[in-house]
Design a protein around this motif. Sequence first.
Motif, PDB file in Angstrom:
ATOM      1  N   LYS A  18     -53.158 109.632  56.431  1.00 27.93           N
ATOM      2  CA  LYS A  18     -53.766 110.948  55.659  1.00 27.93           C
ATOM      3  C   LYS A  18     -55.189 111.874  56.022  1.00 27.93           C
ATOM      4  CE  LYS A  18     -51.635 108.522  51.493  1.00 27.93           C
ATOM      5  NZ  LYS A  18     -52.231 107.968  50.198  1.00 27.93           N
ATOM      6  N   ILE A  19     -55.622 111.520  56.789  1.00 29.07           N
ATOM      7  CA  ILE A  19     -56.478 111.745  57.051  1.00 29.07           C
ATOM      8  C   ILE A  19     -56.701 112.318  58.768  1.00 29.07           C
ATOM      9  CG2 ILE A  19     -58.451 111.594  59.197  1.00 29.07           C
ATOM     10  CD1 ILE A  19     -59.497 108.651  57.491  1.00 29.07           C
ATOM     11  N   MET A  20     -55.071 112.124  58.862  1.00 28.51           N
ATOM     12  CA  MET A  20     -54.399 113.142  60.394  1.00 28.51           C
ATOM     13  C   MET A  20     -54.140 114.292  59.466  1.00 28.51           C
ATOM     14  SD  MET A  20     -52.891 110.847  62.760  1.00 28.51           S
ATOM     15  CE  MET A  20     -51.627 111.708  63.284  1.00 28.51           C
ATOM     16  N   ALA A  21     -53.218 114.635  58.670  1.00 36.27           N
ATOM     17  CA  ALA A  21     -53.052 115.064  57.397  1.00 36.27           C
ATOM     18  C   ALA A  21     -53.790 116.383  57.008  1.00 36.27           C
ATOM     19  CB  ALA A  21     -52.343 114.733  56.553  1.00 36.27           C
ATOM     20  N   TRP A  26     -44.257 113.130  60.913  1.00 35.39           N
ATOM     21  CA  TRP A  26     -42.939 112.452  60.457  1.00 35.39           C
ATOM     22  C   TRP A  26     -43.961 110.561  60.546  1.00 35.39           C
ATOM     23  CZ3 TRP A  26     -42.573 117.084  62.655  1.00 35.39           C
ATOM     24  CH2 TRP A  26     -41.522 118.185  61.682  1.00 35.39           C
ATOM     25  N   LEU A  27     -43.472 110.023  60.011  1.00 34.49           N
ATOM     26  CA  LEU A  27     -44.107 108.337  59.517  1.00 34.49           C
ATOM     27  C   LEU A  27     -42.557 107.660  59.885  1.00 34.49           C
ATOM     28  CD1 LEU A  27     -45.721 106.358  59.844  1.00 34.49           C
ATOM     29  CD2 LEU A  27     -46.254 106.414  56.887  1.00 34.49           C
ATOM     30  N   VAL A  28     -42.730 106.791  60.973  1.00 34.18           N
ATOM     31  CA  VAL A  28     -41.204 106.111  60.747  1.00 34.18           C
ATOM     32  C   VAL A  28     -41.797 104.495  60.653  1.00 34.18           C
ATOM     33  CG1 VAL A  28     -39.960 104.945  62.639  1.00 34.18           C
ATOM     34  CG2 VAL A  28     -40.369 107.850  63.013  1.00 34.18           C
ATOM     35  N   CYS A  29     -40.764 103.685  59.485  1.00 39.30           N
ATOM     36  CA  CYS A  29     -41.319 102.804  59.278  1.00 39.30           C
ATOM     37  C   CYS A  29     -39.972 101.769  59.795  1.00 39.30           C
ATOM     38  CB  CYS A  29     -41.850 102.449  58.271  1.00 39.30           C
ATOM     39  SG  CYS A  29     -43.322 103.132  56.984  1.00 39.30           S
ATOM     40  N   GLU A  43     -38.067 108.735  46.233  1.00 38.84           N
ATOM     41  CA  GLU A  43     -37.667 110.053  45.694  1.00 38.84           C
ATOM     42  C   GLU A  43     -39.679 110.112  45.193  1.00 38.84           C
ATOM     43  OE1 GLU A  43     -35.296 111.332  43.091  1.00 38.84           O
ATOM     44  OE2 GLU A  43     -33.267 110.102  44.831  1.00 38.84           O
ATOM     45  N   THR A  44     -40.277 109.524  44.914  1.00 33.66           N
ATOM     46  CA  THR A  44     -41.410 109.852  44.569  1.00 33.66           C
ATOM     47  C   THR A  44     -42.306 109.305  45.561  1.00 33.66           C
ATOM     48  OG1 THR A  44     -41.079 108.599  42.239  1.00 33.66           O
ATOM     49  CG2 THR A  44     -43.771 108.612  42.890  1.00 33.66           C
ATOM     50  N   ILE A  45     -41.978 108.494  46.695  1.00 32.13           N
ATOM     51  CA  ILE A  45     -43.317 108.390  47.635  1.00 32.13           C
ATOM     52  C   ILE A  45     -42.761 109.433  48.657  1.00 32.13           C
ATOM     53  CG2 ILE A  45     -43.290 106.948  49.948  1.00 32.13           C
ATOM     54  CD1 ILE A  45     -42.369 104.346  48.345  1.00 32.13           C
ATOM     55  N   GLN A  46     -41.458 110.035  49.331  1.00 29.93           N
ATOM     56  CA  GLN A  46     -41.395 110.857  49.579  1.00 29.93           C
ATOM     57  C   GLN A  46     -42.105 112.271  49.568  1.00 29.93           C
ATOM     58  OE1 GLN A  46     -37.178 111.254  50.199  1.00 29.93           O
ATOM     59  NE2 GLN A  46     -37.147 110.192  52.004  1.00 29.93           N
ATOM     60  N   GLN A  47     -41.684 112.505  48.228  1.00 28.63           N
ATOM     61  CA  GLN A  47     -42.593 113.821  47.431  1.00 28.63           C
ATOM     62  C   GLN A  47     -44.046 113.925  47.133  1.00 28.63           C
ATOM     63  OE1 GLN A  47     -40.556 113.950  43.553  1.00 28.63           O
ATOM     64  NE2 GLN A  47     -38.497 114.575  44.019  1.00 28.63           N
ATOM     65  N   SER A  48     -44.600 112.547  47.201  1.00 24.49           N
ATOM     66  CA  SER A  48     -45.663 112.264  47.673  1.00 24.49           C
ATOM     67  C   SER A  48     -46.667 112.466  48.756  1.00 24.49           C
ATOM     68  CB  SER A  48     -46.840 111.217  47.154  1.00 24.49           C
ATOM     69  OG  SER A  48     -47.730 110.782  47.405  1.00 24.49           O
ATOM     70  N   LEU A  49     -45.717 111.942  49.709  1.00 27.40           N
ATOM     71  CA  LEU A  49     -46.320 112.677  50.264  1.00 27.40           C
ATOM     72  C   LEU A  49     -46.044 113.458  51.040  1.00 27.40           C
ATOM     73  CD1 LEU A  49     -44.989 109.273  52.709  1.00 27.40           C
ATOM     74  CD2 LEU A  49     -47.415 109.553  51.685  1.00 27.40           C
ATOM     75  N   ALA A  50     -44.702 114.589  51.196  1.00 32.89           N
ATOM     76  CA  ALA A  50     -44.334 116.288  51.770  1.00 32.89           C
ATOM     77  C   ALA A  50     -45.825 116.882  51.239  1.00 32.89           C
ATOM     78  CB  ALA A  50     -43.150 116.056  51.510  1.00 32.89           C
ATOM     79  N   GLN A  51     -46.621 116.453  50.271  1.00 33.88           N
ATOM     80  CA  GLN A  51     -47.325 117.484  49.997  1.00 33.88           C
ATOM     81  C   GLN A  51     -48.318 117.909  51.268  1.00 33.88           C
ATOM     82  OE1 GLN A  51     -48.395 116.058  45.546  1.00 33.88           O
ATOM     83  NE2 GLN A  51     -46.466 116.863  44.864  1.00 33.88           N
ATOM     84  N   MET A  52     -48.722 116.209  52.230  1.00 37.65           N
ATOM     85  CA  MET A  52     -49.892 116.442  53.250  1.00 37.65           C
ATOM     86  C   MET A  52     -49.226 116.812  54.135  1.00 37.65           C
ATOM     87  SD  MET A  52     -51.361 113.379  51.380  1.00 37.65           S
ATOM     88  CE  MET A  52     -50.387 112.541  50.872  1.00 37.65           C
TER      89      MET A  52
END
Length: 416
Positions: free
Chosen positions: A42-45, A53-56, A70-79
């Motif tokens: 998030k600091i990088m962002a 693109w974060l691979v887990c 979907e909630t996680i992806q939407q939250s991260l996509a905003q950054m």
Amino acid sequence: MVVSEIMRASAMGKTSEKRILILTYWAYQDALIQTYTLPYVKIMAENPTLTLWLVCLQPADKPIGKNELETIQQSLAQMRIHLVLLRYIPWGLAGVFNTLRNVAALFFLMWRKRIDTIHAWATPAGGLGYLLARPFSRQLIIDSYEPHAEAMIENGTWQRGSLPFRILFWLEKKQTRYAHAVIAGSSGMREYAAIKYDRLFHEGFYVKPACVDLVLFDWTRKSEAWRTSLGLEGKRVGLYAGKFGGIYLDDDFFRWVTVAIRHWGDTFRLLLLTGHSDDEVQIFCAKHGIPEKFIIRKFVAHHEVPAYMAMADFAITPVKPVPSKRYCTPIKDGEYWAMGLPVIITKDISDDSDIIRQEQIGYVLQELNESEYLQSVKVIETLIGDPVIRAKIVQVANKYRSFEIARNVYRHVYPE
């Protein structure tokens, strides 16, 4: 393009969008993602020129539901962070085929998303990063750069001649020699890389310790009411947040506890925040003759940890003093310091043992014996009697564990 060239391009106003593939070897729900990786991503962002693109790697026993995902992806996509979940299967024939399938999927992702940089978290992911970056001359950045292959020998998991060790150690050498920049947890990693991997870093070497959320870990939240609720009123409370075995002491830790009990008597209590069960803890207590009343075991969520740490007078970091631990960065030390706690630590652990000794904010065990254990207890007793010690230790946390350290590192690696 090496990091220094990126910086020159930035100075000339030629920096363009960078598309970065972040590799990890952990499940998204894992604490190593949530507390050790995602805060830095998030600091990088915060850099508007980066798309990430974060691979887990998700094992079958850690599924994420469709709605939650979907909630996680939407939250991260905003950054501008895009979550990529790949299947994880342990080592074996099925694991080998799964790894090949994952590699193919990542190659396709790199081509489709025009990835120009691979940012790998720790050397196991760095090995995969090297295999992906080298064929297409992509940049490779290794974050949380510390020895892993030799650490697996020291904790008894692998043998030096074993195939897993030889493969990972070879990949550690290859990624080190190819990497455009590395971000280590300890300054000593520069020397280790020169000796073990035959690369002397003149540039592209950065140090980023395990930083701490100084808002979450707020030392002013200490509450006598909380201590009273656990029967800790008027007690000398030591704290350990972690586990036993592997890279951590077990019997030697409980031998230290017996010394503390002999010194402080019934006024001593150990607050143990651990995933070990009561039965597992009681086995050690029975072995070392420790009555149950002296140890209070709790298993709590990470966001609850500061409230329990606030009940303690001092803390312990019982990492085994093996060679590879000189190059790691214990997360718990920064959390202890943020809560103003003096720390007892073993020698040669990251830069932390030196910091504790130089700043006089705890005790460094030179040997694992009763004489040293008793000396550590006496020094701690003096420190916790100092009315300004907590404020002094919090200043150390700000100096050595602030997230501003990470921000400065990423500004150099990825200038706007």
